[in-house]
Design a protein around this motif. Sequence first.
Motif, PDB file in Angstrom:
ATOM      1  N   UNK A 101       0.810  -1.221   0.000  1.00  0.00           N
ATOM      2  CA  UNK A 101       0.000   0.000   0.000  1.00  0.00           C
ATOM      3  C   UNK A 101       0.840   1.266   0.000  1.00  0.00           C
ATOM      4  N   UNK A 102       2.104   1.153   0.381  1.00  0.00           N
ATOM      5  CA  UNK A 102       2.966   2.337   0.410  1.00  0.00           C
ATOM      6  C   UNK A 102       3.424   2.719  -0.992  1.00  0.00           C
ATOM      7  N   UNK A 103       3.420   1.757  -1.892  1.00  0.00           N
ATOM      8  CA  UNK A 103       3.817   1.990  -3.292  1.00  0.00           C
ATOM      9  C   UNK A 103       5.249   2.501  -3.414  1.00  0.00           C
ATOM     10  N   UNK A 104       6.170   1.806  -2.767  1.00  0.00           N
ATOM     11  CA  UNK A 104       7.579   2.155  -2.902  1.00  0.00           C
ATOM     12  C   UNK A 104       8.055   1.864  -4.314  1.00  0.00           C
ATOM     13  N   UNK A 105       8.997   2.663  -4.769  1.00  0.00           N
ATOM     14  CA  UNK A 105       9.547   2.480  -6.107  1.00  0.00           C
ATOM     15  C   UNK A 105      10.875   1.746  -6.035  1.00  0.00           C
ATOM     16  N   UNK A 106      11.079   0.835  -6.961  1.00  0.00           N
ATOM     17  CA  UNK A 106      12.347   0.115  -7.043  1.00  0.00           C
ATOM     18  C   UNK A 106      13.468   1.131  -7.281  1.00  0.00           C
ATOM     19  N   UNK A 107      14.553   0.995  -6.546  1.00  0.00           N
ATOM     20  CA  UNK A 107      15.667   1.931  -6.672  1.00  0.00           C
ATOM     21  C   UNK A 107      15.669   3.021  -5.630  1.00  0.00           C
ATOM     22  N   UNK A 108      14.598   3.098  -4.817  1.00  0.00           N
ATOM     23  CA  UNK A 108      14.566   4.105  -3.757  1.00  0.00           C
ATOM     24  C   UNK A 108      15.530   3.722  -2.644  1.00  0.00           C
ATOM     25  N   UNK A 109      16.009   4.742  -1.932  1.00  0.00           N
ATOM     26  CA  UNK A 109      16.901   4.516  -0.808  1.00  0.00           C
ATOM     27  C   UNK A 109      16.087   4.335   0.468  1.00  0.00           C
ATOM     28  N   UNK A 110      16.462   3.339   1.250  1.00  0.00           N
ATOM     29  CA  UNK A 110      15.832   3.115   2.546  1.00  0.00           C
ATOM     30  C   UNK A 110      16.938   2.967   3.579  1.00  0.00           C
ATOM     31  N   UNK A 111      16.559   3.019   4.843  1.00  0.00           N
ATOM     32  CA  UNK A 111      17.531   2.996   5.928  1.00  0.00           C
ATOM     33  C   UNK A 111      17.389   1.713   6.740  1.00  0.00           C
ATOM     34  N   UNK A 112      18.511   1.082   7.050  1.00  0.00           N
ATOM     35  CA  UNK A 112      18.534  -0.080   7.922  1.00  0.00           C
ATOM     36  C   UNK A 112      19.221   0.303   9.220  1.00  0.00           C
ATOM     37  N   UNK A 113      18.558   0.053  10.342  1.00  0.00           N
ATOM     38  CA  UNK A 113      19.173   0.274  11.652  1.00  0.00           C
ATOM     39  C   UNK A 113      19.338  -1.070  12.344  1.00  0.00           C
ATOM     40  N   UNK A 114      20.585  -1.392  12.693  1.00  0.00           N
ATOM     41  CA  UNK A 114      20.865  -2.648  13.370  1.00  0.00           C
ATOM     42  C   UNK A 114      20.175  -2.677  14.727  1.00  0.00           C
ATOM     43  N   UNK A 115      19.653  -3.837  15.088  1.00  0.00           N
ATOM     44  CA  UNK A 115      19.057  -4.038  16.399  1.00  0.00           C
ATOM     45  C   UNK A 115      19.816  -5.147  17.103  1.00  0.00           C
ATOM     46  N   UNK A 116      20.822  -4.753  17.895  1.00  0.00           N
ATOM     47  CA  UNK A 116      21.597  -5.711  18.677  1.00  0.00           C
ATOM     48  C   UNK A 116      22.287  -4.943  19.784  1.00  0.00           C
ATOM     49  N   UNK A 117      22.787  -5.669  20.779  1.00  0.00           N
ATOM     50  CA  UNK A 117      23.511  -5.028  21.879  1.00  0.00           C
ATOM     51  C   UNK A 117      24.843  -4.465  21.409  1.00  0.00           C
ATOM     52  N   UNK A 118      25.409  -5.076  20.361  1.00  0.00           N
ATOM     53  CA  UNK A 118      26.733  -4.661  19.889  1.00  0.00           C
ATOM     54  C   UNK A 118      26.672  -3.475  18.936  1.00  0.00           C
ATOM     55  N   UNK A 119      25.623  -3.377  18.124  1.00  0.00           N
ATOM     56  CA  UNK A 119      25.562  -2.350  17.080  1.00  0.00           C
ATOM     57  C   UNK A 119      24.186  -1.691  17.032  1.00  0.00           C
ATOM     58  N   UNK A 120      24.200  -0.391  16.806  1.00  0.00           N
ATOM     59  CA  UNK A 120      22.956   0.331  16.505  1.00  0.00           C
ATOM     60  C   UNK A 120      23.185   1.178  15.261  1.00  0.00           C
ATOM     61  N   UNK A 121      24.097   0.718  14.413  1.00  0.00           N
ATOM     62  CA  UNK A 121      24.482   1.432  13.193  1.00  0.00           C
ATOM     63  C   UNK A 121      23.270   1.677  12.293  1.00  0.00           C
ATOM     64  N   UNK A 158      13.680  -1.096   9.625  1.00  0.00           N
ATOM     65  CA  UNK A 158      13.747  -0.571   8.264  1.00  0.00           C
ATOM     66  C   UNK A 158      12.902   0.696   8.193  1.00  0.00           C
ATOM     67  N   UNK A 159      13.493   1.783   7.713  1.00  0.00           N
ATOM     68  CA  UNK A 159      12.777   3.062   7.635  1.00  0.00           C
ATOM     69  C   UNK A 159      12.806   3.581   6.199  1.00  0.00           C
ATOM     70  N   UNK A 160      11.729   4.290   5.846  1.00  0.00           N
ATOM     71  CA  UNK A 160      11.635   4.850   4.493  1.00  0.00           C
ATOM     72  C   UNK A 160      10.655   6.012   4.506  1.00  0.00           C
ATOM     73  N   UNK A 161      10.686   6.821   3.452  1.00  0.00           N
ATOM     74  CA  UNK A 161       9.756   7.937   3.299  1.00  0.00           C
ATOM     75  C   UNK A 161       8.933   7.726   2.042  1.00  0.00           C
ATOM     76  N   UNK A 162       7.670   8.099   2.130  1.00  0.00           N
ATOM     77  CA  UNK A 162       6.794   8.087   0.965  1.00  0.00           C
ATOM     78  C   UNK A 162       5.797   9.227   1.133  1.00  0.00           C
ATOM     79  N   UNK A 163       5.838  10.183   0.189  1.00  0.00           N
ATOM     80  CA  UNK A 163       4.980  11.356   0.322  1.00  0.00           C
ATOM     81  C   UNK A 163       5.401  12.167   1.534  1.00  0.00           C
TER      82      UNK A 163
END
Length: 315
Positions: A101-121, A158-163
């Motif tokens: 329903x978000x209608x993301x486009x192929x090739x868009x940039x999204x953000x990954x945030x690690x979820x662990x005690x060692x990393x929050x990159x 996983x984070x992204x923007x749409x509109x």
Amino acid sequence: MLFIPIKLEELKPGLTIYFPLYYASGEMAIDAGFTPESEEQVAALVERGLCRGITDPDEEQQEKEEEMRNNLPGQPLKPVAGESKPASSPQRNADIRTLEQISLKIGENIQLQFQSDAETERCIVTLIGYLANQGVIVTTPMLNGRYMNIREGQIFVVRMFSGKSAYAFTANTVKTTNVPFPHLHLSYPKEVRGLMIRGSSRSKTNIICHATLENGKSSACVARDISNGGALIAAREKIGEVGDKLTLKMRFKINDAEHLLTPECTIRSANPAKPGEDEGSIMHGLSFHNLSSQDMLVISAVLYQNMMNDQQEEK
């Protein structure tokens, strides 16, 4: 709040579970304090797809700011005519959707945030594709010009923007592969939580920039604060008149990666600096136009990084 499926190794017979368990929909299934009595009971909890809740750091900070504003005595000040509104955190409407329903486009940039005690990159990757109820494919994140070693089972927010909305969901790495190029197969989310952004969180900065008007006139300046909606820049002389269009060139360093942003802007205000703050400078309030999803992710990462630095200094 985001929900991550519990794993078999997290639960053991006879050990009390000190956190509540939720269904993927967010509805509470079992309150904190429950003690499974057998291996079969533990396996049944995992098979039911129960989750533990984790707080989204960005959402938690925005809620704290909103609570602080609500507790301030008296009524909020009204801006003087011609003066920009004071910075505020986003006013958000929760929105739960499916990924389709978000209608993301192929090739868009999204953000990954690690979820662990060692990393929050936090890393920016490219969406390669997705198939409903099957999985999501993204490029492998890079750090210092090299591909990161991602283990299977690694959990991300996983984070992204749409509109005008920001969306987030949790996913785990199902498969990592380097053929024909490095990419990740992520689990497909049952739901995606969206937040409507109407305002902009601001962060204090000290970033050297260059502003170039449409007529080609260029001026050196310094960004004193920034948000996804605009920036406040200081310059030794007036860059242009209110309403003039310009391009702002600025470089950010997030962790060890550099990002160059060149947003199109409009001058919304131009006033002498207050005493004790950039004396002798002209402060220009700018609004951004048509930021790309990657630019918004970079600015959001800057806001979050500065927020964490401020918290460390307070400690």
